[in-house]
Scaffold this motif. Structure first.
Motif, PDB file in Angstrom:
ATOM      1  N   CYS A  58       2.547  12.560  -9.300  1.00 58.45           N
ATOM      2  CA  CYS A  58       2.081  13.922  -9.016  1.00 58.45           C
ATOM      3  C   CYS A  58       3.209  14.929  -9.200  1.00 58.45           C
ATOM      4  N   PHE A  59       4.387  14.604  -8.703  1.00 56.40           N
ATOM      5  CA  PHE A  59       5.522  15.524  -8.807  1.00 56.40           C
ATOM      6  C   PHE A  59       5.931  15.731 -10.266  1.00 56.40           C
ATOM      7  N   ILE A  60       6.076  14.627 -11.000  1.00 61.32           N
ATOM      8  CA  ILE A  60       6.469  14.723 -12.407  1.00 61.32           C
ATOM      9  C   ILE A  60       5.395  15.463 -13.205  1.00 61.32           C
TER      10      ILE A  60
ATOM     11  N   VAL B 191       1.004  20.071  -4.424  1.00 62.15           N
ATOM     12  CA  VAL B 191       0.459  19.948  -3.061  1.00 62.15           C
ATOM     13  C   VAL B 191       0.199  18.479  -2.739  1.00 62.15           C
ATOM     14  N   GLY B 192      -0.330  17.734  -3.709  1.00 67.53           N
ATOM     15  CA  GLY B 192      -0.523  16.297  -3.506  1.00 67.53           C
ATOM     16  C   GLY B 192       0.788  15.581  -3.250  1.00 67.53           C
ATOM     17  N   ALA B 193       1.839  15.966  -3.988  1.00 64.26           N
ATOM     18  CA  ALA B 193       3.149  15.344  -3.804  1.00 64.26           C
ATOM     19  C   ALA B 193       3.743  15.672  -2.439  1.00 64.26           C
ATOM     20  N   VAL B 194       3.390  16.824  -1.873  1.00 63.49           N
ATOM     21  CA  VAL B 194       3.921  17.213  -0.567  1.00 63.49           C
ATOM     22  C   VAL B 194       3.198  16.479   0.567  1.00 63.49           C
ATOM     23  N   PHE B 195       1.880  16.403   0.490  1.00 65.10           N
ATOM     24  CA  PHE B 195       1.115  15.834   1.602  1.00 65.10           C
ATOM     25  C   PHE B 195       0.890  14.324   1.510  1.00 65.10           C
ATOM     26  N   LEU B 196       1.109  13.735   0.363  1.00 64.95           N
ATOM     27  CA  LEU B 196       0.887  12.296   0.214  1.00 64.95           C
ATOM     28  C   LEU B 196       1.800  11.432   1.090  1.00 64.95           C
ATOM     29  N   PRO B 197       3.075  11.772   1.304  1.00 59.96           N
ATOM     30  CA  PRO B 197       3.899  10.934   2.180  1.00 59.96           C
ATOM     31  C   PRO B 197       3.349  10.841   3.603  1.00 59.96           C
ATOM     32  N   TYR B 198       2.894  11.956   4.144  1.00 56.80           N
ATOM     33  CA  TYR B 198       2.346  11.938   5.506  1.00 56.80           C
ATOM     34  C   TYR B 198       1.125  11.032   5.597  1.00 56.80           C
ATOM     35  N   THR B 199       0.196  11.218   4.673  1.00 59.54           N
ATOM     36  CA  THR B 199      -1.012  10.389   4.718  1.00 59.54           C
ATOM     37  C   THR B 199      -0.688   8.924   4.449  1.00 59.54           C
ATOM     38  N   SER B 200       0.293   8.660   3.609  1.00 60.22           N
ATOM     39  CA  SER B 200       0.676   7.278   3.326  1.00 60.22           C
ATOM     40  C   SER B 200       1.236   6.593   4.558  1.00 60.22           C
TER      41      SER B 200
ATOM     42  N   PHE C 179      -3.644  23.513 -11.886  1.00 55.79           N
ATOM     43  CA  PHE C 179      -3.601  22.047 -11.806  1.00 55.79           C
ATOM     44  C   PHE C 179      -2.188  21.569 -11.448  1.00 55.79           C
ATOM     45  N   GLY C 180      -1.178  22.231 -11.983  1.00 53.61           N
ATOM     46  CA  GLY C 180       0.209  21.885 -11.640  1.00 53.61           C
ATOM     47  C   GLY C 180       0.491  22.089 -10.172  1.00 53.61           C
ATOM     48  N   TRP C 181       0.004  23.207  -9.609  1.00 51.67           N
ATOM     49  CA  TRP C 181       0.202  23.456  -8.176  1.00 51.67           C
ATOM     50  C   TRP C 181      -0.575  22.451  -7.317  1.00 51.67           C
ATOM     51  N   ILE C 182      -1.743  22.051  -7.775  1.00 49.74           N
ATOM     52  CA  ILE C 182      -2.509  21.025  -7.038  1.00 49.74           C
ATOM     53  C   ILE C 182      -1.731  19.713  -7.013  1.00 49.74           C
ATOM     54  N   LEU C 183      -1.099  19.379  -8.139  1.00 49.05           N
ATOM     55  CA  LEU C 183      -0.274  18.166  -8.178  1.00 49.05           C
ATOM     56  C   LEU C 183       0.903  18.276  -7.208  1.00 49.05           C
TER      57      LEU C 183
ATOM     58  N   ARG D 128       0.839  -1.205   0.000  1.00 45.35           N
ATOM     59  CA  ARG D 128       0.000   0.000   0.000  1.00 45.35           C
ATOM     60  C   ARG D 128       0.876   1.257   0.000  1.00 45.35           C
ATOM     61  N   TYR D 129       1.947   1.243   0.775  1.00 44.61           N
ATOM     62  CA  TYR D 129       2.843   2.394   0.837  1.00 44.61           C
ATOM     63  C   TYR D 129       3.574   2.592  -0.491  1.00 44.61           C
ATOM     64  N   ALA D 130       4.017   1.505  -1.113  1.00 51.62           N
ATOM     65  CA  ALA D 130       4.730   1.612  -2.393  1.00 51.62           C
ATOM     66  C   ALA D 130       3.811   2.177  -3.478  1.00 51.62           C
ATOM     67  N   ILE D 131       2.556   1.757  -3.502  1.00 46.34           N
ATOM     68  CA  ILE D 131       1.603   2.306  -4.473  1.00 46.34           C
ATOM     69  C   ILE D 131       1.406   3.793  -4.230  1.00 46.34           C
ATOM     70  N   SER D 132       1.285   4.180  -2.974  1.00 43.87           N
ATOM     71  CA  SER D 132       1.094   5.589  -2.637  1.00 43.87           C
ATOM     72  C   SER D 132       2.302   6.422  -3.049  1.00 43.87           C
ATOM     73  N   MET D 133       3.493   5.904  -2.846  1.00 43.83           N
ATOM     74  CA  MET D 133       4.690   6.648  -3.241  1.00 43.83           C
ATOM     75  C   MET D 133       4.816   6.713  -4.764  1.00 43.83           C
ATOM     76  N   GLY D 134       4.324   5.714  -5.475  1.00 39.14           N
ATOM     77  CA  GLY D 134       4.291   5.790  -6.936  1.00 39.14           C
ATOM     78  C   GLY D 134       3.358   6.896  -7.403  1.00 39.14           C
ATOM     79  N   ILE D 135       2.210   7.021  -6.745  1.00 42.78           N
ATOM     80  CA  ILE D 135       1.281   8.102  -7.069  1.00 42.78           C
ATOM     81  C   ILE D 135       1.921   9.454  -6.763  1.00 42.78           C
ATOM     82  N   ARG D 136       2.666   9.525  -5.670  1.00 43.91           N
ATOM     83  CA  ARG D 136       3.352  10.785  -5.315  1.00 43.91           C
ATOM     84  C   ARG D 136       4.354  11.171  -6.392  1.00 43.91           C
ATOM     85  N   THR D 137       5.105  10.203  -6.876  1.00 47.71           N
ATOM     86  CA  THR D 137       6.090  10.470  -7.920  1.00 47.71           C
ATOM     87  C   THR D 137       5.405  10.983  -9.183  1.00 47.71           C
TER      88      THR D 137
END
Length: 111
Positions: free
Chosen positions: A41-43, A65-74, A59-63, A30-39
């Motif tokens: 989002c960043f790219i 923000v998702g890349a910043v907060f996704l590690p914590y939630t993951s 939309f770029g800034w929203i991506l 589950r964590y690896a999938i979440s970190m893939g989504i984070r990557t």
């Protein structure tokens, strides 16, 4: 020709939780999938902010923000994993059947 292996159905005979290694493996996936989504989002944020015209910059800034907060939630979601219980009978619950009756006492001889 070798015989085909039989497919046996496995039955749960206890309500014990799943093993710690199975729980850890599930949380790691589950964590690896979440970190893939984070990557992604960043790219995607980099691509949208550098290559796409200005109206899409939000939309770029929203991506980002998702890349910043996704590690914590993951991490929170991975560590809050609930171990699954088995589906068998509980070893600590009350018995489902009645009590065993004592044997009948033999009649006493009266003289």
């Amino acid at each position: 020709m070798p015989p085909e292996p039989r497919k046996q159905q496995v039955f749960s005979i206890t309500t014990a939780a799943e093993s710690q290694s199975a729980d850890r493996g599930r949380r790691e996936r589950r964590y690896a999938i979440s970190m893939g989504i984070r990557t992604l989002c960043f790219i995607g944020g980099v691509i949208v902010l550098t290559a796409v015209p200005s109206p899409w910059s939000r939309f770029g800034w929203i991506l980002f923000v998702g890349a910043v907060f996704l590690p914590y939630t993951s991490v929170v979601l991975a560590n809050a994993g609930v171990r699954k219980k088995g589906s068998g009978p509980s070893p600590f619950g009350p018995e489902t059947k009645g009590q065993i009756e004592p044997p009948a006492a033999p009649p006493l001889d009266r003289e």
